[in-house]
Motif scaffolding. Structure first.
Motif, PDB file in Angstrom:
ATOM      1  N   UNK A  69      53.073  34.947  78.513  1.00 19.26           N
ATOM      2  CA  UNK A  69      54.294  35.583  79.032  1.00 19.26           C
ATOM      3  C   UNK A  69      55.069  34.714  79.996  1.00 19.26           C
ATOM      4  N   UNK A  70      54.377  33.930  80.832  1.00 20.54           N
ATOM      5  CA  UNK A  70      55.099  33.061  81.761  1.00 20.54           C
ATOM      6  C   UNK A  70      55.771  31.896  81.022  1.00 20.54           C
ATOM      7  N   UNK A  71      55.180  31.441  79.915  1.00 18.98           N
ATOM      8  CA  UNK A  71      55.843  30.405  79.106  1.00 18.98           C
ATOM      9  C   UNK A  71      57.153  30.946  78.552  1.00 18.98           C
ATOM     10  N   UNK A 107      46.726  37.152  85.995  1.00 17.57           N
ATOM     11  CA  UNK A 107      48.094  36.930  85.523  1.00 17.57           C
ATOM     12  C   UNK A 107      49.108  37.355  86.574  1.00 17.57           C
ATOM     13  N   UNK A 108      48.887  38.513  87.185  1.00 21.29           N
ATOM     14  CA  UNK A 108      49.806  38.993  88.228  1.00 21.29           C
ATOM     15  C   UNK A 108      49.913  37.996  89.369  1.00 21.29           C
ATOM     16  N   UNK A 148      56.365  30.428  90.605  1.00 18.69           N
ATOM     17  CA  UNK A 148      57.346  30.931  91.570  1.00 18.69           C
ATOM     18  C   UNK A 148      57.580  32.437  91.432  1.00 18.69           C
ATOM     19  N   UNK A 149      57.913  33.100  92.549  1.00 24.26           N
ATOM     20  CA  UNK A 149      58.103  34.558  92.538  1.00 24.26           C
ATOM     21  C   UNK A 149      59.149  35.045  91.538  1.00 24.26           C
ATOM     22  N   UNK A 150      60.229  34.279  91.325  1.00 19.62           N
ATOM     23  CA  UNK A 150      61.272  34.752  90.409  1.00 19.62           C
ATOM     24  C   UNK A 150      60.776  34.783  88.960  1.00 19.62           C
ATOM     25  N   UNK A 151      59.858  33.877  88.603  1.00 21.77           N
ATOM     26  CA  UNK A 151      59.276  33.893  87.255  1.00 21.77           C
ATOM     27  C   UNK A 151      58.253  35.030  87.158  1.00 21.77           C
ATOM     28  N   UNK A 152      57.438  35.188  88.187  1.00 25.12           N
ATOM     29  CA  UNK A 152      56.450  36.278  88.181  1.00 25.12           C
ATOM     30  C   UNK A 152      57.139  37.636  88.074  1.00 25.12           C
ATOM     31  N   UNK A 177      59.645  38.446  86.415  1.00 26.87           N
ATOM     32  CA  UNK A 177      60.147  38.713  85.071  1.00 26.87           C
ATOM     33  C   UNK A 177      59.091  39.360  84.169  1.00 26.87           C
ATOM     34  N   UNK A 178      57.830  39.361  84.616  1.00 23.31           N
ATOM     35  CA  UNK A 178      56.729  39.858  83.784  1.00 23.31           C
ATOM     36  C   UNK A 178      56.095  41.087  84.424  1.00 23.31           C
ATOM     37  N   UNK A 179      55.973  42.153  83.646  1.00 21.14           N
ATOM     38  CA  UNK A 179      55.277  43.358  84.084  1.00 21.14           C
ATOM     39  C   UNK A 179      53.951  43.452  83.346  1.00 21.14           C
ATOM     40  N   UNK A 180      52.929  43.993  84.020  1.00 19.13           N
ATOM     41  CA  UNK A 180      51.577  44.003  83.462  1.00 19.13           C
ATOM     42  C   UNK A 180      51.073  45.431  83.251  1.00 19.13           C
ATOM     43  N   UNK A 181      50.437  45.636  82.103  1.00 22.00           N
ATOM     44  CA  UNK A 181      49.830  46.930  81.789  1.00 22.00           C
ATOM     45  C   UNK A 181      48.485  46.713  81.096  1.00 22.00           C
ATOM     46  N   UNK A 182      47.480  47.467  81.491  1.00 17.60           N
ATOM     47  CA  UNK A 182      46.213  47.426  80.753  1.00 17.60           C
ATOM     48  C   UNK A 182      46.371  48.277  79.495  1.00 17.60           C
TER      49      UNK A 182
END
Length: 295
Positions: free
Chosen positions: A115-117, A149-150, A182-186, A188-193
């Motif tokens: 997701x970060x890629x 990941x978070x 970096x925080x701005x990239x992080x 952009x991604x939301x995490x769910x189990x």
């Protein structure tokens, strides 16, 4: 490990995660679970199985996570990310020009490299997406890998695998021997189990779904079931990206290969029609978008 222990673990893993181990994969279980046995203070896998049979839910969860955590690295296999940049994003930008939003699902997000890629790819596009709402949902069966990941913190070894040096310098901050994205990239991604064996319609409808290197471990019926459910939550003009060893061909007609783009598929209007969520339900189910305005 005795044959009955192996059969118990095979059935447990199939029921809980969809992982379909053949009879000759005993070595894989031993390599993954012996360290877990020692960590739990147990002499071997047989003792681990006995404790699980005794009702240790926490240990059972750890066993499933240990067996389903797969290798990942930034821009893994390169080709899917070339397709994303060169084929997928230009088409989506054109098709979504009026609503200016993109929803992407990484269905086996693991420790975040995939997701970060994708987030970095979108960031690189820059002005074209200014003012667009970008949402990347990363899901995984394992809560442990989602927490990593978070945090977005990676070792020198991890950032050296597949990540171009210019992106490392541009999008990461070094802290000692570790690198944090970096925080701005992080953001952009939301995490769910999420377990792919369970219902995922509540995630809403997506323009792009990355479901790579996870279906390869499932039996044919499970793959067909997941493909059919994916078809219900993808836009009619959306994109499905699979791993190099995965395909829909010969399994289902709800997706069709994208011409000359290995691993890339589109919903097939001639197949079973996607039963999309009603717009109101999708809007209610979908979390808020992460805005890229002004970035």
């Amino acid at each position: 490990m005795t044959p009955p222990d192996y059969e118990y673990l095979r059935k447990l893993l199939k029921d809980r995660s969809g992982l379909d181990l053949s009879a000759d994969k005993q070595y894989l279980i031993e390599s993954r679970l012996l360290p877990l046995s020692r960590k739990a203070g147990l002499p071997g896998i047989s003792e681990l199985v006995q404790k699980m049979k005794g009702g240790s839910a926490d240990l059972t969860t750890q066993v499933v996570e240990a067996m389903t955590t797969n290798e990942t690295f930034f821009f893994r296999d390169k080709v899917p990310f070339d397709h994303f940049r060169d084929s997928i994003v230009p088409e989506i930008v054109k098709a979504r020009a009026s609503r200016k939003s993109i929803r992407i699902w990484c269905a086996a997000g693991s420790t975040g490299q995939e997701p970060y890629s994708l987030a970095m790819c979108l960031k690189e596009i820059g002005a074209t997406l200014a003012g667009w709402r970008i949402e990347i949902i990363a899901t995984d069966l394992s809560q442990e890998v989602l927490e990593k990941s978070k945090a977005g913190i990676y070792s020198q070894f991890e950032v050296q695998r597949g990540l171009p040096i210019q992106m490392l310098v541009k999008y990461f901050k070094q802290t000692g021997e570790l690198w944090q994205i970096n925080p701005d990239i992080r953001a952009m991604v939301q995490h769910r189990q999420l377990n792919l064996l369970h219902d995922f319609a509540q995630l809403g409808v997506f323009d792009v779904i990355f479901c790579r290197n996870v279906l390869i471990y499932f039996d044919q019926d499970t793959k067909v079931n997941i493909f059919n459910r994916l078809a219900r939550i993808i836009e009619p003009d959306g994109f499905l990206v699979l791993g190099a060893a995965e395909t829909v061909v010969g399994l289902t007609d709800v997706f069709k290969p994208f011409p000359d783009r290995r691993g890339l598929y589109r919903p097939n209007a001639a197949g079973a029609p996607p039963a999309k969520l009603p717009a109101a339900a999708a809007a209610a189910a979908a979390p808020k978008f992460a805005a890229m305005a002004g970035r």
